[in-house]
Design a protein around this motif. Sequence first.
Motif, PDB file in Angstrom:
ATOM      1  N   PHE A   1       0.845  -1.188   0.000  1.00 24.55           N
ATOM      2  CA  PHE A   1       0.000   0.000   0.000  1.00 24.55           C
ATOM      3  C   PHE A   1       0.884   1.243   0.000  1.00 24.55           C
ATOM      4  O   PHE A   1       2.007   1.224   0.514  1.00 24.55           O
ATOM      5  N   GLY A   2       0.354   2.305  -0.557  1.00 22.47           N
ATOM      6  CA  GLY A   2       1.105   3.548  -0.560  1.00 22.47           C
ATOM      7  C   GLY A   2       0.220   4.729  -0.881  1.00 22.47           C
ATOM      8  O   GLY A   2      -0.929   4.586  -1.314  1.00 22.47           O
ATOM      9  N   ALA A   3       0.772   5.908  -0.680  1.00 22.69           N
ATOM     10  CA  ALA A   3       0.079   7.154  -1.011  1.00 22.69           C
ATOM     11  C   ALA A   3       1.131   8.210  -1.319  1.00 22.69           C
ATOM     12  O   ALA A   3       2.098   8.367  -0.564  1.00 22.69           O
ATOM     13  N   TYR A   4       0.955   8.906  -2.437  1.00 23.00           N
ATOM     14  CA  TYR A   4       1.818  10.008  -2.830  1.00 23.00           C
ATOM     15  C   TYR A   4       0.980  11.284  -2.804  1.00 23.00           C
ATOM     16  O   TYR A   4      -0.082  11.338  -3.432  1.00 23.00           O
ATOM     17  N   LEU A   5       1.467  12.291  -2.084  1.00 21.76           N
ATOM     18  CA  LEU A   5       0.675  13.500  -1.882  1.00 21.76           C
ATOM     19  C   LEU A   5       1.503  14.742  -2.158  1.00 21.76           C
ATOM     20  O   LEU A   5       2.727  14.735  -2.014  1.00 21.76           O
ATOM     21  N   ARG A   6       0.807  15.820  -2.539  1.00 20.84           N
ATOM     22  CA  ARG A   6       1.458  17.100  -2.786  1.00 20.84           C
ATOM     23  C   ARG A   6       0.884  18.134  -1.837  1.00 20.84           C
ATOM     24  O   ARG A   6      -0.318  18.179  -1.597  1.00 20.84           O
ATOM     25  N   ALA A   7       1.763  18.980  -1.285  1.00 20.04           N
ATOM     26  CA  ALA A   7       1.360  20.026  -0.344  1.00 20.04           C
ATOM     27  C   ALA A   7       1.510  21.395  -0.990  1.00 20.04           C
ATOM     28  O   ALA A   7       2.122  21.551  -2.047  1.00 20.04           O
ATOM     29  N   LYS A   8       0.954  22.406  -0.324  1.00 13.60           N
ATOM     30  CA  LYS A   8       1.007  23.762  -0.857  1.00 13.60           C
ATOM     31  C   LYS A   8       2.415  24.323  -0.855  1.00 13.60           C
ATOM     32  O   LYS A   8       2.780  25.094  -1.739  1.00 13.60           O
ATOM     33  N   ASP A   9       3.199  23.979   0.168  1.00 15.70           N
ATOM     34  CA  ASP A   9       4.586  24.434   0.192  1.00 15.70           C
ATOM     35  C   ASP A   9       5.422  23.458   1.000  1.00 15.70           C
ATOM     36  O   ASP A   9       4.923  22.767   1.890  1.00 15.70           O
ATOM     37  N   ALA A  10       6.719  23.406   0.678  1.00 18.04           N
ATOM     38  CA  ALA A  10       7.608  22.404   1.264  1.00 18.04           C
ATOM     39  C   ALA A  10       7.898  22.673   2.731  1.00 18.04           C
ATOM     40  O   ALA A  10       7.931  21.745   3.545  1.00 18.04           O
ATOM     41  N   SER A  11       8.118  23.927   3.090  1.00 18.54           N
ATOM     42  CA  SER A  11       8.530  24.222   4.462  1.00 18.54           C
ATOM     43  C   SER A  11       7.456  23.838   5.467  1.00 18.54           C
ATOM     44  O   SER A  11       7.744  23.243   6.513  1.00 18.54           O
ATOM     45  N   THR A  12       6.192  24.165   5.154  1.00 15.87           N
ATOM     46  CA  THR A  12       5.103  23.791   6.063  1.00 15.87           C
ATOM     47  C   THR A  12       4.968  22.289   6.155  1.00 15.87           C
ATOM     48  O   THR A  12       4.753  21.727   7.235  1.00 15.87           O
ATOM     49  N   LEU A  13       5.118  21.607   5.030  1.00 15.38           N
ATOM     50  CA  LEU A  13       5.020  20.155   5.009  1.00 15.38           C
ATOM     51  C   LEU A  13       6.085  19.520   5.891  1.00 15.38           C
ATOM     52  O   LEU A  13       5.817  18.587   6.659  1.00 15.38           O
ATOM     53  N   GLN A  14       7.286  20.025   5.805  1.00 15.73           N
ATOM     54  CA  GLN A  14       8.392  19.479   6.602  1.00 15.73           C
ATOM     55  C   GLN A  14       8.141  19.665   8.094  1.00 15.73           C
ATOM     56  O   GLN A  14       8.397  18.770   8.904  1.00 15.73           O
ATOM     57  N   LYS A  15       7.644  20.828   8.455  1.00 15.36           N
ATOM     58  CA  LYS A  15       7.348  21.085   9.867  1.00 15.36           C
ATOM     59  C   LYS A  15       6.254  20.145  10.376  1.00 15.36           C
ATOM     60  O   LYS A  15       6.316  19.639  11.495  1.00 15.36           O
ATOM     61  N   ARG A  16       5.251  19.912   9.537  1.00 13.29           N
ATOM     62  CA  ARG A  16       4.159  19.037   9.957  1.00 13.29           C
ATOM     63  C   ARG A  16       4.644  17.598  10.134  1.00 13.29           C
ATOM     64  O   ARG A  16       4.237  16.911  11.076  1.00 13.29           O
ATOM     65  N   LEU A  17       5.498  17.132   9.229  1.00 14.92           N
ATOM     66  CA  LEU A  17       5.988  15.764   9.348  1.00 14.92           C
ATOM     67  C   LEU A  17       6.878  15.599  10.576  1.00 14.92           C
ATOM     68  O   LEU A  17       6.846  14.570  11.250  1.00 14.92           O
ATOM     69  N   GLU A  18       7.656  16.625  10.858  1.00 14.37           N
ATOM     70  CA  GLU A  18       8.485  16.576  12.064  1.00 14.37           C
ATOM     71  C   GLU A  18       7.608  16.527  13.311  1.00 14.37           C
ATOM     72  O   GLU A  18       7.875  15.779  14.256  1.00 14.37           O
ATOM     73  N   SER A  19       6.538  17.302  13.312  1.00 10.92           N
ATOM     74  CA  SER A  19       5.607  17.290  14.444  1.00 10.92           C
ATOM     75  C   SER A  19       4.915  15.938  14.563  1.00 10.92           C
ATOM     76  O   SER A  19       4.691  15.431  15.668  1.00 10.92           O
TER      77      SER A  19
END
Length: 662
Positions: free
Chosen positions: A208-226
């Motif tokens: 199983f997998g999922a590939y997703l796109r976010a509005k911007d990279a910096s916010t995405l990185q912060k969310r994944l770290e959280s």
Amino acid sequence: MKSPTLRTAALFLLILTCAIALALISGCKGGNEGNTASSQGDGLLARVKDVVSPPTDFLDLPLAEKLPPTTYGFFAWDAERPSAKQYIRFAESLAVGTTPGEPFSLRAWADKLLSSVEASDPAPSHPVPSQTVPEGSLDQTNSHPAATSPKTTRSPATRRDPIVRPLLQLVVWLSENELVPFVPNQKSILTQGVAFVELKDDLPLPGFGAYLRAKDASTLQKRLESFQQYLKEKGHTVQPVPGKYATAFRLVPESSTEKSRVAGQTTPSQNDPAQAAPFALHFASSGDILSIATTEPLLARAFEEVNEGAVTGASRIRKSDTYQKLRKDFTGEEEFALAYLDVDRLLQRFGQMAPPEVVQELPFSLQEFPAESAAWRFSFTDTARTDINLLVRESAVAKGQPLHPTTQKRKMAAHFGHAPSDSVFYLGINGSVFDAIRGSVAKFAVRDPNSPNIGEAMDLLSRFSSLAIGVLPSDGSTVFPGIFAEMEANPAPDGESPLQLIKGALTTAAQKQGIPATAWQQKQVEELPVEYLLTPLGLGVFLSSRDSKFYLTTSESSLRQLLLTENGKAKSLKDSLKGSSRDESFHGNSQLFTAYFNGERTVSLLQSIESSLALFTGGKPLIPAEQLQQIRSAGISYTAATYHNQVMTFSGLTYAPEKKVP
């Protein structure tokens, strides 16, 4: 002691990818700034291209081009399409809070659901000390200290559900961190996504997998770290994943970590795939792309370049006959989400993996399952619409199998054109559906000599070729609503009229129950002979027939409305359909079944009954205001099923309550 198993949490994360309301989880952390900047630029360029020339088919999305060649099912969505934005506003207009007058809140909804679940089982699984947070709140901890004294109190209200609570906590955390799309009154940083299932011949279990796109990279990185920190705080095992990613880690199932400790290891080896957990979830981000997968190869595929002409899951599915047949009627216009599944391939894998005795006990043959593949789309034009297409197996059509609902074609007597426009509820069933039910019972049901009800039910079904039932508002002469039924009957073997059968059955039932009623009387309604009886409560029975059709209502006004509508002298539910909904699925006369529900009218009807009974109830409400609001928020829905050219389609329309469409 950890309450939830990590396997359950991991599977739940994957399930989220397949739900349109809760599409999936995601997030990211910063890494190599040079690579990140480059990826950001590539992601921005890709998004600009999508905006300038949005692909019609979801398989044309750049994310879909990353699908592995052995993909046999996917779920794709695009929140940037105009139809998606219209749908979000529409969903917010329908969503209601947990208390009347409040806006919808996923946290409040989850708190209420959790309270209901935990209150249903008063026996606490662990003794819990007193807390200051509200009982049933998601903020209550899942860890339970061991009892230190026999006098430790156990309050039923402080029970902790070991599965539902952590899953709801997870969903709420993801939503509040903008990692779940299409949640009313909640922003999301995710703009596109495609989840998939992979079936490889050399692996026993699907990937199983999922590939997703976010509005911007910096916010995405912060969310994944959280998110990574959130998992650690919950006591889950999180390990780093090597690779050229901004952030990457795996969530290891609890069962695997237990095995490792028994073997004397602290954690599974990071470099030995054989030591890695088979159901681990891997997370990685680079730029504005997030990848979630059960294996590292699937994880990395989201960031790899696809060579021109290379076979991918998108190219293979796009060329397949089954996909093309299902998409023939799905033009792609106004869609914002689409799911596809190769049912045939999935059943083949099940047959290979399941024990032979399990396969033999199935009520159908895996090789002759009626559906070959399925597609499910979500769209928005003048209102929200859902369509499910099933590709019927050609052999099932050729053999006329009983599960095929067009084995015997008959004229459809029950459709939206015969339902009065002010109906509260309506359900019409075509005779071919009765054929399918009878055939299924005859082929699959185990006949118990001590239970002759199956035979009686089949005899009853054999008498009808179509059936429609509905509810109308009260005409004011009685507390009760108007109930009607329209039937098209087959000739009885003994020549007895179905009308006389119904009349005799009602007379016998009234006598057995001791219900006072007048004798059967006769009159004319819309130039049609009618037999009727009345009860002291004002509730009656009105019977009439015309050709092979039979009518049964609880009031004269209901019968008159039904006849006027059928004769074209009064508006029907079909006349209320507008715009794109005026297609064969809803506007035609050959549906397999049709259904209608109006939440606002249902509430008005219930309130009318409640007001009429106030003298007996002391003015106390029979239904809480909160439940009435939930019924009202269901809006107005039309549902229909049709069959054409080997494709069976189930379609649904939903209108907001305030929309002036009956």
